[in-house]
Design a protein around this motif. Structure first.
Motif, PDB file in Angstrom:
ATOM      1  N   ARG A 168       7.029  -8.783   1.282  1.00  0.00           N
ATOM      2  CA  ARG A 168       6.622  -9.041  -0.097  1.00  0.00           C
ATOM      3  C   ARG A 168       5.124  -9.294  -0.238  1.00  0.00           C
ATOM      4  O   ARG A 168       4.476  -8.746  -1.136  1.00  0.00           O
ATOM      5  CB  ARG A 168       7.394 -10.250  -0.641  1.00  0.00           C
ATOM      6  CG  ARG A 168       7.025 -10.626  -2.078  1.00  0.00           C
ATOM      7  CD  ARG A 168       7.850 -11.803  -2.574  1.00  0.00           C
ATOM      8  NE  ARG A 168       7.686 -12.967  -1.710  1.00  0.00           N
ATOM      9  CZ  ARG A 168       6.660 -13.825  -1.819  1.00  0.00           C
ATOM     10  NH1 ARG A 168       5.704 -13.623  -2.726  1.00  0.00           N
ATOM     11  NH2 ARG A 168       6.578 -14.877  -1.012  1.00  0.00           N
ATOM     12  N   GLN A 169       4.544 -10.111   0.631  1.00  0.00           N
ATOM     13  CA  GLN A 169       3.125 -10.448   0.473  1.00  0.00           C
ATOM     14  C   GLN A 169       2.237  -9.223   0.645  1.00  0.00           C
ATOM     15  O   GLN A 169       1.269  -9.046  -0.109  1.00  0.00           O
ATOM     16  CB  GLN A 169       2.738 -11.534   1.468  1.00  0.00           C
ATOM     17  CG  GLN A 169       3.313 -12.903   1.137  1.00  0.00           C
ATOM     18  CD  GLN A 169       2.805 -13.994   2.066  1.00  0.00           C
ATOM     19  OE1 GLN A 169       2.338 -13.718   3.165  1.00  0.00           O
ATOM     20  NE2 GLN A 169       2.879 -15.236   1.620  1.00  0.00           N
ATOM     21  N   MET A 170       2.559  -8.382   1.624  1.00  0.00           N
ATOM     22  CA  MET A 170       1.743  -7.186   1.820  1.00  0.00           C
ATOM     23  C   MET A 170       1.919  -6.214   0.662  1.00  0.00           C
ATOM     24  O   MET A 170       0.940  -5.613   0.179  1.00  0.00           O
ATOM     25  CB  MET A 170       2.101  -6.500   3.145  1.00  0.00           C
ATOM     26  CG  MET A 170       1.260  -5.260   3.410  1.00  0.00           C
ATOM     27  SD  MET A 170       1.555  -4.513   5.026  1.00  0.00           S
ATOM     28  CE  MET A 170       0.728  -5.686   6.104  1.00  0.00           C
ATOM     29  N   ILE A 171       3.142  -6.054   0.180  1.00  0.00           N
ATOM     30  CA  ILE A 171       3.376  -5.158  -0.958  1.00  0.00           C
ATOM     31  C   ILE A 171       2.584  -5.621  -2.170  1.00  0.00           C
ATOM     32  O   ILE A 171       1.927  -4.824  -2.852  1.00  0.00           O
ATOM     33  CB  ILE A 171       4.886  -5.097  -1.285  1.00  0.00           C
ATOM     34  CG1 ILE A 171       5.648  -4.401  -0.155  1.00  0.00           C
ATOM     35  CG2 ILE A 171       5.121  -4.350  -2.601  1.00  0.00           C
ATOM     36  CD1 ILE A 171       7.153  -4.468  -0.271  1.00  0.00           C
ATOM     37  N   GLU A 172       2.592  -6.935  -2.421  1.00  0.00           N
ATOM     38  CA  GLU A 172       1.845  -7.458  -3.569  1.00  0.00           C
ATOM     39  C   GLU A 172       0.346  -7.287  -3.385  1.00  0.00           C
ATOM     40  O   GLU A 172      -0.379  -7.025  -4.357  1.00  0.00           O
ATOM     41  CB  GLU A 172       2.191  -8.931  -3.774  1.00  0.00           C
ATOM     42  CG  GLU A 172       3.616  -9.141  -4.269  1.00  0.00           C
ATOM     43  CD  GLU A 172       3.966 -10.608  -4.438  1.00  0.00           C
ATOM     44  OE1 GLU A 172       3.141 -11.466  -4.036  1.00  0.00           O
ATOM     45  OE2 GLU A 172       5.049 -10.897  -4.977  1.00  0.00           O
ATOM     46  N   TYR A 207      -1.148  -4.831  -1.977  1.00  0.00           N
ATOM     47  CA  TYR A 207      -1.499  -3.445  -2.278  1.00  0.00           C
ATOM     48  C   TYR A 207      -1.235  -3.077  -3.733  1.00  0.00           C
ATOM     49  O   TYR A 207      -2.049  -2.387  -4.369  1.00  0.00           O
ATOM     50  CB  TYR A 207      -0.708  -2.493  -1.366  1.00  0.00           C
ATOM     51  CG  TYR A 207      -1.345  -2.285  -0.009  1.00  0.00           C
ATOM     52  CD1 TYR A 207      -2.360  -1.338   0.174  1.00  0.00           C
ATOM     53  CD2 TYR A 207      -0.957  -3.041   1.086  1.00  0.00           C
ATOM     54  CE1 TYR A 207      -2.957  -1.152   1.409  1.00  0.00           C
ATOM     55  CE2 TYR A 207      -1.543  -2.863   2.337  1.00  0.00           C
ATOM     56  CZ  TYR A 207      -2.541  -1.914   2.490  1.00  0.00           C
ATOM     57  OH  TYR A 207      -3.135  -1.739   3.714  1.00  0.00           O
ATOM     58  N   GLU A 208      -0.103  -3.531  -4.270  1.00  0.00           N
ATOM     59  CA  GLU A 208       0.323  -3.023  -5.576  1.00  0.00           C
ATOM     60  C   GLU A 208      -0.103  -3.910  -6.749  1.00  0.00           C
ATOM     61  O   GLU A 208      -0.254  -3.410  -7.867  1.00  0.00           O
ATOM     62  CB  GLU A 208       1.842  -2.870  -5.592  1.00  0.00           C
ATOM     63  CG  GLU A 208       2.342  -1.813  -4.618  1.00  0.00           C
ATOM     64  CD  GLU A 208       3.829  -1.558  -4.719  1.00  0.00           C
ATOM     65  OE1 GLU A 208       4.301  -0.584  -4.116  1.00  0.00           O
ATOM     66  OE2 GLU A 208       4.527  -2.339  -5.405  1.00  0.00           O
ATOM     67  N   ILE A 209      -0.291  -5.190  -6.510  1.00  0.00           N
ATOM     68  CA  ILE A 209      -0.602  -6.098  -7.613  1.00  0.00           C
ATOM     69  C   ILE A 209      -2.037  -6.628  -7.495  1.00  0.00           C
ATOM     70  O   ILE A 209      -2.859  -6.423  -8.380  1.00  0.00           O
ATOM     71  CB  ILE A 209       0.402  -7.277  -7.656  1.00  0.00           C
ATOM     72  CG1 ILE A 209       1.825  -6.729  -7.866  1.00  0.00           C
ATOM     73  CG2 ILE A 209       0.032  -8.248  -8.782  1.00  0.00           C
ATOM     74  CD1 ILE A 209       2.901  -7.786  -7.813  1.00  0.00           C
ATOM     75  N   GLY A 210      -2.311  -7.288  -6.405  1.00  0.00           N
ATOM     76  CA  GLY A 210      -3.642  -7.868  -6.248  1.00  0.00           C
ATOM     77  C   GLY A 210      -4.736  -6.856  -5.938  1.00  0.00           C
ATOM     78  O   GLY A 210      -5.911  -7.104  -6.188  1.00  0.00           O
ATOM     79  N   LYS A 211      -4.337  -5.694  -5.395  1.00  0.00           N
ATOM     80  CA  LYS A 211      -5.298  -4.646  -5.008  1.00  0.00           C
ATOM     81  C   LYS A 211      -6.371  -5.190  -4.073  1.00  0.00           C
ATOM     82  O   LYS A 211      -7.540  -4.795  -4.123  1.00  0.00           O
ATOM     83  CB  LYS A 211      -5.971  -4.051  -6.252  1.00  0.00           C
ATOM     84  CG  LYS A 211      -5.017  -3.525  -7.309  1.00  0.00           C
ATOM     85  CD  LYS A 211      -4.189  -2.350  -6.846  1.00  0.00           C
ATOM     86  CE  LYS A 211      -3.329  -1.802  -7.969  1.00  0.00           C
ATOM     87  NZ  LYS A 211      -2.481  -0.665  -7.532  1.00  0.00           N
ATOM     88  N   THR A 212      -5.963  -6.118  -3.194  1.00  0.00           N
ATOM     89  CA  THR A 212      -6.921  -6.746  -2.292  1.00  0.00           C
ATOM     90  C   THR A 212      -6.841  -6.194  -0.864  1.00  0.00           C
ATOM     91  O   THR A 212      -7.678  -6.545  -0.023  1.00  0.00           O
ATOM     92  CB  THR A 212      -6.667  -8.261  -2.230  1.00  0.00           C
ATOM     93  OG1 THR A 212      -5.312  -8.491  -1.793  1.00  0.00           O
ATOM     94  CG2 THR A 212      -6.874  -8.903  -3.598  1.00  0.00           C
TER      95      THR A 212
END
Length: 317
Positions: free
Chosen positions: A164-168, A170-175
């Motif tokens: 979940r953290q890695m997906i977020e 890339y997909e949400i935080g774009k960090t």
């Protein structure tokens, strides 16, 4: 509860952790299985040990899509049911080299499918080891690759395999970066299963990486053929791999003509949405070196697809 396979009833499966990436993928695949009913737990009871154990007692098989520690705790809940305990497929890392667990890679050897079919507990392989073992094990079994050979495995996966953290990121935080290596302490948690089921006596070097794409995977094994006993040719290697997977439904060795048609490039995303695994042998011009590559969807044959393959074997579907 009696196994559905022995009673002729509809098989009931509980996915403990169905809200995660792998759990959702498994649920979607099981929806296409007419002989399976997926039993769910109320959202507010997902962490209620008593409620989960009660549901475990009422199903034929439990799939664990949990962090390692939680998976161990879930197995303890099942143990507490005694002879009412369901069969288990564990998608975590917790039991992959544990005694009493069958390793859920049916193509491992000629006997593995039957071992999974009979097992009460099956540990689903990791996505990276699935590709690596698919390359290494046939060569060790064929005597082409010594068990103590210094093996190096490099791999790249889509970010969905990172949780979940890695997906977020890339997909949400774009960090997240476009590409990164990790596990650079060379002690990644997948190494023990790669060594054991690859039948290697020397610990392999394994270097994973992640790219800015959701899913897809390439696992590569560089081999100095002229440093191996007998200096096998690329054709010898390809033949050993093809013989090993001759009867496999989901794993195939790509032919020389197909390989040449790729023009020296390999798309990591080509098998996305499938449960297949492809193996390639790329030789150098004089046959002294070869790059072996396994291509798969890290959410397919690398996770949910493998779990459903094991579920089908265990339930006799």
């Amino acid at each position: 509860m009696a196994d559905a396979t022995t009673s002729g009833a509809q098989a009931r499966v509980f996915i403990d952790g169905e809200a995660g990436t792998t759990g959702l993928e498994i649920r979607e695949r099981l929806a296409a299985e007419p002989a399976v009913t997926v039993a769910s737990i109320a959202h507010d009871k997902r962490k209620d040990a008593e409620a989960r154990q009660a549901l475990m007692a009422d199903v034929d098989l439990v799939v664990l899509c949990l962090p390692d520690e939680a998976a161990v705790e879930a197995v303890a809940l099942a143990d507490g049911l005694g002879n009412r305990a369901p069969r288990i497929v564990d998608a975590s890392t917790a039991h992959r080299v544990a005694d009493g667990w069958a390793y859920g890679f049916p193509e491992l050897d000629a006997n593995q499918s039957e071992a999974i079919r009979k097992a009460r507990r099956v540990a689903n392989p990791g996505c990276y080891p699935t590709g690596a073992i698919a390359l290494v094990r046939p060569l060790v079994d064929a005597g082409l690759l010594p068990a103590d050979h210094p093996v190096t495995v490099n791999a790249v996966s889509g970010y969905s395999g990172g949780g979940r953290q890695m997906i977020e990121a890339y997909e949400i935080g774009k960090t997240a970066p476009a590409f990164e290596l990790y596990g650079l302490g060379l002690a990644h948690k997948h190494v023990p299963e790669l060594q054991r089921y690859g039948r290697l006596t020397r610990r392999p070097m394994f270097v994973p990486s992640v790219g800015n794409f959701r899913q897809g995977m390439l696992v590569s094994l560089p081999v100095h053929l002229n440093a191996l006993p007998g200096s096998p040719s690329p054709a010898d290697v390809e033949r050993a791999l093809a013989d090993h997977y001759r009867s496999a439904d989901l794993v195939r060795v790509v032919s020389n003509d197909e390989r040449v048609s790729l023009g020296g490039r390999l798309d990591a995303l080509a098998l996305n949405g499938t449960d297949n695994l492809e193996i390639f042998v790329f030789p150098d011009a004089d046959g002294r070196q070869a790059l072996l590559v396994a291509r798969l969807d890290n959410l397919g044959k690398g996770a949910a697809g493998a779990a459903v393959q094991n579920i089908r074997l265990m339930l006799g579907l």
